[in-house]
Design a protein around this motif. Structure first.
Motif, short mmCIF file in Angstrom:
data_model
loop_
_atom_site.label_atom_id
_atom_site.label_comp_id
_atom_site.label_asym_id
_atom_site.label_seq_id
_atom_site.Cartn_x
_atom_site.Cartn_y
_atom_site.Cartn_z
N VAL A 1 0.85 -1.19 0.00
CA VAL A 1 0.00 0.00 0.00
C VAL A 1 0.88 1.24 0.00
N HIS A 2 0.35 2.35 -0.47
CA HIS A 2 1.14 3.58 -0.59
C HIS A 2 1.02 4.49 0.63
N GLY A 3 0.03 4.25 1.46
CA GLY A 3 -0.12 5.08 2.65
C GLY A 3 -0.87 4.33 3.75
N TYR A 4 -0.56 4.70 4.99
CA TYR A 4 -1.23 4.12 6.15
C TYR A 4 -1.51 5.26 7.10
N LEU A 5 -2.76 5.71 7.11
CA LEU A 5 -3.13 6.91 7.86
C LEU A 5 -4.14 6.58 8.95
N GLN A 6 -3.97 7.20 10.11
CA GLN A 6 -4.92 7.04 11.20
C GLN A 6 -6.02 8.09 11.08
N LYS A 7 -7.23 7.72 11.42
CA LYS A 7 -8.35 8.64 11.34
C LYS A 7 -8.25 9.76 12.36
N SER A 8 -7.36 9.62 13.32
CA SER A 8 -7.16 10.67 14.33
C SER A 8 -6.24 11.78 13.85
N LEU A 9 -5.67 11.63 12.65
CA LEU A 9 -4.75 12.65 12.13
C LEU A 9 -5.48 13.98 11.87
N PRO A 10 -4.78 15.11 12.03
CA PRO A 10 -5.37 16.39 11.64
C PRO A 10 -5.73 16.38 10.16
N LEU A 11 -6.79 17.08 9.82
CA LEU A 11 -7.28 17.09 8.45
C LEU A 11 -6.21 17.52 7.45
N ASP A 12 -5.48 18.58 7.77
CA ASP A 12 -4.44 19.06 6.85
C ASP A 12 -3.39 17.99 6.59
N ASP A 13 -3.09 17.18 7.60
CA ASP A 13 -2.11 16.11 7.42
C ASP A 13 -2.64 15.03 6.49
N VAL A 14 -3.92 14.72 6.60
CA VAL A 14 -4.53 13.72 5.71
C VAL A 14 -4.48 14.20 4.26
N LEU A 15 -4.86 15.46 4.04
CA LEU A 15 -4.87 16.00 2.68
C LEU A 15 -3.46 16.05 2.11
N ALA A 16 -2.51 16.48 2.93
CA ALA A 16 -1.12 16.55 2.47
C ALA A 16 -0.59 15.15 2.15
N ALA A 17 -0.98 14.17 2.95
CA ALA A 17 -0.54 12.79 2.70
C ALA A 17 -1.09 12.27 1.38
N LEU A 18 -2.35 12.57 1.08
CA LEU A 18 -2.94 12.13 -0.19
C LEU A 18 -2.23 12.78 -1.37
N ARG A 19 -1.90 14.04 -1.23
CA ARG A 19 -1.17 14.72 -2.31
C ARG A 19 0.22 14.10 -2.50
N ALA A 20 0.86 13.76 -1.38
CA ALA A 20 2.19 13.14 -1.46
C ALA A 20 2.11 11.77 -2.13
N VAL A 21 1.10 10.99 -1.81
CA VAL A 21 0.92 9.68 -2.44
C VAL A 21 0.69 9.85 -3.94
N TYR A 22 -0.12 10.83 -4.32
CA TYR A 22 -0.37 11.09 -5.74
C TYR A 22 0.93 11.42 -6.47
N ASN A 23 1.85 12.06 -5.77
CA ASN A 23 3.13 12.44 -6.37
C ASN A 23 4.18 11.35 -6.27
N GLY A 24 3.76 10.15 -5.86
CA GLY A 24 4.67 9.01 -5.89
C GLY A 24 5.31 8.63 -4.58
#
Length: 287
Positions: A173-196
């Motif tokens: 998998v490309h990412g493993y995120l906890q639902k307790s993460l701050p929203l900005d961190d979740v969005l930034a993580a998704l953008r990072a995954v999209y960028n490889g």
């Protein structure tokens, strides 16, 4: 982690080429791929043919020196949401829909719907919960990888369990995120995954993965060296400065037995003496 802010479109008809989807509930979506519903209408082959593979948003025009200039087109990140909790799934739909660089192309609340939509939509990223009723999200991840090989999977979970984390890493998998993460961190993580990039959401998850990597590395080096656990313990005692006599007393052996076993260790490590054997074991991370 910071959130990227892009110009927004408010109201009206979405820009040309954008597939607009609304939150779907279990009554609006069916597991049979031929009956998938979007916005209450049955999808047809004609719709598939007309929607481009890549959808773009056009930022507003900017005026420079009295001329109308257009900024370059920017691709939207196409997301498929898979979660059996309606509040979480619809909440993420609302949040992502407010971001200019995300487009939620579909939602699913069970494994059959997830696989059908992954195969049909070929999203950039699937945000996937580990537990979907009786379905294990990690098992589902492997099926999705076969159905849509180019899609990147991000686990989105409320569970803190290193066994799930390690298995997720092993299956790719490309990412493993906890639902307790701050929203900005979740969005930034998704953008990072999209960028490889590959992303772990919380520091303790990174620590766990690094510890497991260290353990596996030591195990690999031990296998390569040919040393047994007992022989590694003998090298450790030697590194502490203990004499053959002290080691013999500790292990209830004779000194002759200790010398013989140390000779076996030297041979396996291609060392000529105790100091060199200790140095090689340390270099390999065995002690």
């Amino acid at each position: 982690m910071t959130s990227t802010s892009l110009p927004s479109h408010h109201g009206g008809t979405p820009p040309s080429g954008i597939l607009s989807t609304s939150p779907l509930n279990s009554g609006e979506m069916h597991s049979d791929a031929s009956n998938l519903m979007y916005n209450g209408e049955k999808e047809t082959d004609a719709v598939d043919a007309e929607v481009p593979d890549n959808k773009y948003i056009q930022p507003p025009e900017q005026t420079l020196q009295g001329k109308q200039e257009k900024t370059p087109l920017r691709a939207r990140i196409r997301i498929l949401l898979i979660d059996d909790h309606d509040v979480v799934r619809k909440g993420m739909y609302t949040i992502l829909s407010e971001e200019e660089d995300f487009e939620v192309v579909g939602q699913a609340n069970n494994g059959n719907e997830a696989i059908a939509l992954a195969r049909q939509l070929k999203p950039d990223i699937i945000l996937l919960d580990i537990f979907l009723g009786k379905t294990n999200g990690l098992d589902l991840s492997q099926q999705i990888q076969r159905a849509s090989a180019d899609t990147r999977i991000v686990i989105f979970t409320g569970v803190s369990d290193q066994d799930y984390l390690f298995r997720a890493m092993r299956i790719g998998v490309h990412g493993y995120l906890q639902k307790s993460l701050p929203l900005d961190d979740v969005l930034a993580a998704l953008r990072a995954v999209y960028n490889g990039e590959r992303v772990l959401g919380e520091p303790h998850a990174i620590t766990q993965v690094l510890a497991e990597f260290s353990r596996l590395t030591k195990e690999q080096e031990r296998s390569r060296s040919g040393l047994t656990d007992l022989e590694i313990e003998l090298v450790r005692l030697a590194a502490e400065g203990r004499s053959n006599k002290e080691i013999a007393s500790r292990q209830f052996w004779s000194e002759v037995t200790v010398k013989r076993k140390m000779q076996d260790i030297y041979r396996k490590l291609q060392a000529t003496d105790r100091a060199q054997a200790v140095a090689e074991a340390m270099r390999m991370g065995l002690i």
